[in-house]
Design a protein around this motif. Sequence first.
Motif, PDB file in Angstrom:
ATOM      1  N   ALA A  92     -69.308  36.227  -6.148  1.00 53.98           N
ATOM      2  CA  ALA A  92     -69.047  34.873  -6.741  1.00 53.98           C
ATOM      3  C   ALA A  92     -69.427  35.246  -8.296  1.00 53.98           C
ATOM      4  CB  ALA A  92     -69.931  34.089  -6.367  1.00 53.98           C
ATOM      5  N   THR A  93     -68.690  34.498  -9.017  1.00 56.98           N
ATOM      6  CA  THR A  93     -68.976  34.600 -10.612  1.00 56.98           C
ATOM      7  C   THR A  93     -70.118  33.871 -10.930  1.00 56.98           C
ATOM      8  OG1 THR A  93     -67.426  32.758 -10.823  1.00 56.98           O
ATOM      9  CG2 THR A  93     -66.389  34.913 -11.191  1.00 56.98           C
ATOM     10  N   ALA A  94     -70.785  34.219 -12.014  1.00 58.31           N
ATOM     11  CA  ALA A  94     -71.874  33.514 -12.521  1.00 58.31           C
ATOM     12  C   ALA A  94     -71.690  32.133 -12.741  1.00 58.31           C
ATOM     13  CB  ALA A  94     -72.476  34.308 -13.661  1.00 58.31           C
ATOM     14  N   THR A  95     -72.688  31.215 -12.568  1.00 58.21           N
ATOM     15  CA  THR A  95     -72.545  29.710 -12.891  1.00 58.21           C
ATOM     16  C   THR A  95     -73.575  29.471 -13.798  1.00 58.21           C
ATOM     17  OG1 THR A  95     -71.854  29.209 -10.594  1.00 58.21           O
ATOM     18  CG2 THR A  95     -72.521  27.448 -12.200  1.00 58.21           C
ATOM     19  N   PRO A  96     -73.241  29.561 -15.254  1.00 61.13           N
ATOM     20  CA  PRO A  96     -74.187  29.191 -16.251  1.00 61.13           C
ATOM     21  C   PRO A  96     -74.538  27.810 -16.054  1.00 61.13           C
ATOM     22  CG  PRO A  96     -71.995  29.263 -17.247  1.00 61.13           C
ATOM     23  CD  PRO A  96     -71.819  29.888 -15.739  1.00 61.13           C
ATOM     24  N   LEU A  97     -75.915  27.447 -16.437  1.00 56.44           N
ATOM     25  CA  LEU A  97     -76.181  25.985 -16.622  1.00 56.44           C
ATOM     26  C   LEU A  97     -76.682  25.962 -17.992  1.00 56.44           C
ATOM     27  CD1 LEU A  97     -78.697  26.266 -13.444  1.00 56.44           C
ATOM     28  CD2 LEU A  97     -76.358  25.445 -13.359  1.00 56.44           C
ATOM     29  N   TYR A  98     -76.076  24.710 -18.733  1.00 52.76           N
ATOM     30  CA  TYR A  98     -76.274  24.339 -20.133  1.00 52.76           C
ATOM     31  C   TYR A  98     -77.112  23.289 -20.264  1.00 52.76           C
ATOM     32  CZ  TYR A  98     -72.308  27.583 -20.973  1.00 52.76           C
ATOM     33  OH  TYR A  98     -71.249  28.605 -20.961  1.00 52.76           O
ATOM     34  N   SER A  99     -78.045  23.433 -21.289  1.00 54.72           N
ATOM     35  CA  SER A  99     -78.862  22.061 -21.533  1.00 54.72           C
ATOM     36  C   SER A  99     -78.030  21.079 -21.984  1.00 54.72           C
ATOM     37  CB  SER A  99     -80.047  22.816 -22.551  1.00 54.72           C
ATOM     38  OG  SER A  99     -79.536  23.328 -23.587  1.00 54.72           O
ATOM     39  N   ILE A 100     -78.745  19.967 -22.435  1.00 57.43           N
ATOM     40  CA  ILE A 100     -78.088  18.880 -23.237  1.00 57.43           C
ATOM     41  C   ILE A 100     -77.610  19.346 -24.797  1.00 57.43           C
ATOM     42  CG2 ILE A 100     -78.395  16.561 -24.177  1.00 57.43           C
ATOM     43  CD1 ILE A 100     -80.097  16.030 -21.769  1.00 57.43           C
ATOM     44  N   ASP A 106     -70.361  13.314 -15.043  1.00 57.90           N
ATOM     45  CA  ASP A 106     -71.203  14.273 -15.603  1.00 57.90           C
ATOM     46  C   ASP A 106     -72.372  14.331 -14.753  1.00 57.90           C
ATOM     47  OD1 ASP A 106     -71.316  15.986 -17.532  1.00 57.90           O
ATOM     48  OD2 ASP A 106     -71.960  14.680 -19.172  1.00 57.90           O
ATOM     49  N   VAL A 107     -73.483  13.254 -14.925  1.00 57.32           N
ATOM     50  CA  VAL A 107     -74.515  13.484 -14.369  1.00 57.32           C
ATOM     51  C   VAL A 107     -74.775  12.076 -13.599  1.00 57.32           C
ATOM     52  CG1 VAL A 107     -75.883  15.162 -15.410  1.00 57.32           C
ATOM     53  CG2 VAL A 107     -76.068  12.723 -16.013  1.00 57.32           C
ATOM     54  N   PRO A 108     -75.420  11.981 -12.319  1.00 52.46           N
ATOM     55  CA  PRO A 108     -75.882  10.616 -11.883  1.00 52.46           C
ATOM     56  C   PRO A 108     -76.381   9.568 -12.793  1.00 52.46           C
ATOM     57  CG  PRO A 108     -76.357  12.149  -9.968  1.00 52.46           C
ATOM     58  CD  PRO A 108     -75.872  12.819 -11.374  1.00 52.46           C
ATOM     59  N   SER A 109     -76.306   8.374 -13.270  1.00 53.01           N
ATOM     60  CA  SER A 109     -76.970   7.705 -14.030  1.00 53.01           C
ATOM     61  C   SER A 109     -78.643   7.515 -13.729  1.00 53.01           C
ATOM     62  CB  SER A 109     -76.049   6.277 -13.751  1.00 53.01           C
ATOM     63  OG  SER A 109     -75.194   6.458 -14.594  1.00 53.01           O
ATOM     64  N   PHE A 166     -68.825  17.605 -16.564  1.00 49.39           N
ATOM     65  CA  PHE A 166     -68.034  18.056 -17.861  1.00 49.39           C
ATOM     66  C   PHE A 166     -68.559  19.275 -18.613  1.00 49.39           C
ATOM     67  CE2 PHE A 166     -67.271  13.530 -17.025  1.00 49.39           C
ATOM     68  CZ  PHE A 166     -66.201  13.616 -16.255  1.00 49.39           C
ATOM     69  N   ILE A 167     -67.645  20.066 -18.891  1.00 55.12           N
ATOM     70  CA  ILE A 167     -67.789  21.279 -19.931  1.00 55.12           C
ATOM     71  C   ILE A 167     -68.474  22.482 -18.969  1.00 55.12           C
ATOM     72  CG2 ILE A 167     -68.712  22.330 -21.808  1.00 55.12           C
ATOM     73  CD1 ILE A 167     -68.125  19.367 -22.899  1.00 55.12           C
ATOM     74  N   GLY A 168     -69.794  22.148 -18.592  1.00 55.18           N
ATOM     75  CA  GLY A 168     -70.598  23.202 -17.952  1.00 55.18           C
ATOM     76  C   GLY A 168     -71.356  22.516 -16.901  1.00 55.18           C
ATOM     77  N   ASP A 169     -72.268  23.367 -16.031  1.00 56.48           N
ATOM     78  CA  ASP A 169     -73.013  22.938 -15.095  1.00 56.48           C
ATOM     79  C   ASP A 169     -74.416  22.487 -15.915  1.00 56.48           C
ATOM     80  OD1 ASP A 169     -73.973  21.905 -12.497  1.00 56.48           O
ATOM     81  OD2 ASP A 169     -73.328  23.775 -11.534  1.00 56.48           O
ATOM     82  N   LYS A 170     -75.230  21.750 -15.285  1.00 53.96           N
ATOM     83  CA  LYS A 170     -76.523  21.161 -15.905  1.00 53.96           C
ATOM     84  C   LYS A 170     -77.568  21.375 -14.923  1.00 53.96           C
ATOM     85  CE  LYS A 170     -73.544  18.519 -18.522  1.00 53.96           C
ATOM     86  NZ  LYS A 170     -72.272  18.848 -17.704  1.00 53.96           N
ATOM     87  N   PRO A 171     -78.644  22.121 -15.516  1.00 52.40           N
ATOM     88  CA  PRO A 171     -79.666  22.387 -14.627  1.00 52.40           C
ATOM     89  C   PRO A 171     -80.407  21.411 -13.761  1.00 52.40           C
ATOM     90  CG  PRO A 171     -80.596  22.486 -16.995  1.00 52.40           C
ATOM     91  CD  PRO A 171     -78.937  22.475 -16.852  1.00 52.40           C
ATOM     92  N   GLY A 172     -80.504  20.224 -14.483  1.00 52.25           N
ATOM     93  CA  GLY A 172     -80.966  18.867 -13.778  1.00 52.25           C
ATOM     94  C   GLY A 172     -80.211  18.569 -12.387  1.00 52.25           C
ATOM     95  N   VAL A 232     -67.546  21.404 -11.436  1.00 52.38           N
ATOM     96  CA  VAL A 232     -67.547  21.544 -12.889  1.00 52.38           C
ATOM     97  C   VAL A 232     -66.044  21.150 -13.292  1.00 52.38           C
ATOM     98  CG1 VAL A 232     -68.027  22.985 -14.962  1.00 52.38           C
ATOM     99  CG2 VAL A 232     -69.487  22.999 -12.920  1.00 52.38           C
ATOM    100  N   ALA A 233     -65.945  20.501 -14.171  1.00 57.11           N
ATOM    101  CA  ALA A 233     -64.680  20.219 -14.802  1.00 57.11           C
ATOM    102  C   ALA A 233     -64.801  20.701 -16.497  1.00 57.11           C
ATOM    103  CB  ALA A 233     -64.095  18.992 -14.850  1.00 57.11           C
ATOM    104  N   ALA A 234     -64.290  22.025 -16.571  1.00 56.47           N
ATOM    105  CA  ALA A 234     -64.396  22.687 -17.909  1.00 56.47           C
ATOM    106  C   ALA A 234     -63.789  22.149 -18.910  1.00 56.47           C
ATOM    107  CB  ALA A 234     -64.216  24.124 -18.077  1.00 56.47           C
ATOM    108  N   LEU A 235     -62.715  21.048 -18.751  1.00 57.19           N
ATOM    109  CA  LEU A 235     -61.958  20.293 -19.670  1.00 57.19           C
ATOM    110  C   LEU A 235     -61.045  21.285 -20.645  1.00 57.19           C
ATOM    111  CD1 LEU A 235     -64.510  17.608 -20.720  1.00 57.19           C
ATOM    112  CD2 LEU A 235     -62.966  17.792 -18.768  1.00 57.19           C
TER     113      LEU A 235
END
Length: 513
Positions: free
Chosen positions: A5-13, A172-175, A197-203, A218-221
Amino acid sequence: MTPLATATPLYSIAEIRAIETAATQSLPQGVLMARAGQAAASAALKILHHLSDGDAAHMRVLVLAGPGNNGGDALEAAAHLAGSGIEVLVWLAPEAASTSPEREQAASRARNSAARFIDGATTMASSAINAAPWHLIIDGLFGIGATRPLTGVCGEMAQLVNQQSCPVLALDVPSGLHADTGTVEGVAIRATHTITFIGDKPGLHTADGRDHAGEVEVAALAIAPALLPQAGAQLNGVHLFARHLQPRRQNTHKGSYGSVAVLGGATGMSGAPVLAARAALHAGAGRVTIGFPDAPLAYDSGQPELMCRRARDIDFTGLQFGALVAGPGLGGDTDSVELLQRAIDSDSALLLDADALNLMAAEPELQSALATRSGAGATILTPHPLEAARLLDMTVAEVQADRLACARQLAAQLGVIVVLKGSGTVIAAQDGGVVINNTGSPALSTAGTGDVLAGLCGSLLAQGWPEWEAALGAVWLHGAAADALVASGAGPIGLTAGELIPALRKLINALSA
C-alpha cells in the motif's frame, strides 16, 4: 507477498491549516468548501446506495450544520443531496456572531434547493431527530477548529445522534473529537463513517478516535501535491516493513535466524516469559532461551524446544543473543534490578517491557544507563499508558490526553524507540517520527497479549530486522493476527494471548510467501 500500500500521512491541525492557506491563495473563494461538500455528498450517496441496494430514492437524510466552515461543508452536501432526489432536513446549529462568506454562499445554495430547514436556536434537537426515521445523519457541527467541548443544544444533539441506529457520516472529524489527539471532553458524535478533508488526521486513529470515527475516507479536494508537506506522522502498514518479509533460503540453519533470551518469570509469574518465548519461537527465531530470576522451570511442557535456565547463569556479553526481551513477569527485587542492568550493559538488541519499565521508573540510574546505550544494540520500550506515565512522571490521564506527544517525549528522553500501547498504538522514534497502528481490536484487552508482542518484536530483532521496522512490524502483525481470529469467530470476547501465537505464525508465513 501482499501488494504494498502507499503511505498514509497524518497531518496535524496546524499542518492542515497551512495547506488550506496555501491552496486558497490560488483558488476562487469558496472552492474548497464546494469540493468538500461534493465529496461529502458522494460519500453519503455511497452509504445510501449500499443501504438500499442501489436505489437511494425515498431515503431521508438529516444534516447537522454548525456555525463555522464545517457547517458550510454540510450545507454544500445538503444542496447536492437534495438535488439528487434525497429527502433532506437541515438542522442549523445556533450561529456565532458572524460566519465566513464561503459559508454564506453554501447556505444560499442549500436554501435554494429542495432541502428543508430547522433553526436549532428555536427548535429542540429532539424535534429534528424525531421528525422522521432517518436513513443517514450527516455530522457537520464542528470540525478541526473546535476548541471547546460540545455543550448546550449541540451537546444535546450529539447525545441524541449517538442513540440512533442509522449510519452517521462525520465531515472532517466527528464533532467533539480532537483531530490531533483523538481525545473527547464530554460528549462527541460516534460516527460509523468519516470523510476527512485534505489529509488524514492522527486523532481519527488513536485514543477515542477509533470508537468515534468509524470507517475513514480521505478526500484530498484536488489540492496540488506540491502544497502537501512532509507529515510528522503516518499510519502503519505492511509497506513500511515488507522488505523484511522474504521467503527463507534453503541453505540455512537455526543460527541463521538468531537467538532470543527472554528474561523474567519471578515466582508466580512464569507464564509471562513463557508466552513471550513461545511467540519468539513461532515468529521465526532459531533458538529461544528463558532466563528466570529464580529457580527455572524444568522445561515448558507445551513448547519443549524452549531452553529454561537461571538468568544469573546466562552470559550476556558479546552477541550470542540477537535480542534480549527483559521484563515479562520479572518482579521488582534487587536481583531483578541487577539482571536488568546486565541486560542494558549488553551489546544485544534490547526490548524492555512490563516490570523492566517499572524498575526503570523507580531506579533513575537505569534510565541513565539506557540513555547512554547508543553505541550498543537497538533498544525498544513497549509501555502501556500507566508504565509510560511512571517513566514520564505524569498521570495516566495526561498521557492519554496526548499520546503522540508523550510517546515522542519518552523516545527523545531515553534515546529509544517507544511503542505506546493502547487503541491506536503509537510508535515513536528518537527523531520525533511517529506512526499510528490501525490493526487490532478489544480482543487484545486480555492478560498476556503484551508478553506476546514483546516476544514477537524480540524475534524480529534477533532475525536482523532494524529496530524501527521491527517495532512497526511487530505491532502491525500482533493486531492483524487478532483481527484474523476475530474474523474467524474466535473473539473479540474471550480471546486468549496463547491463541495469538499460532495465528501470528500463519500470518507471517502468508506474508513471506
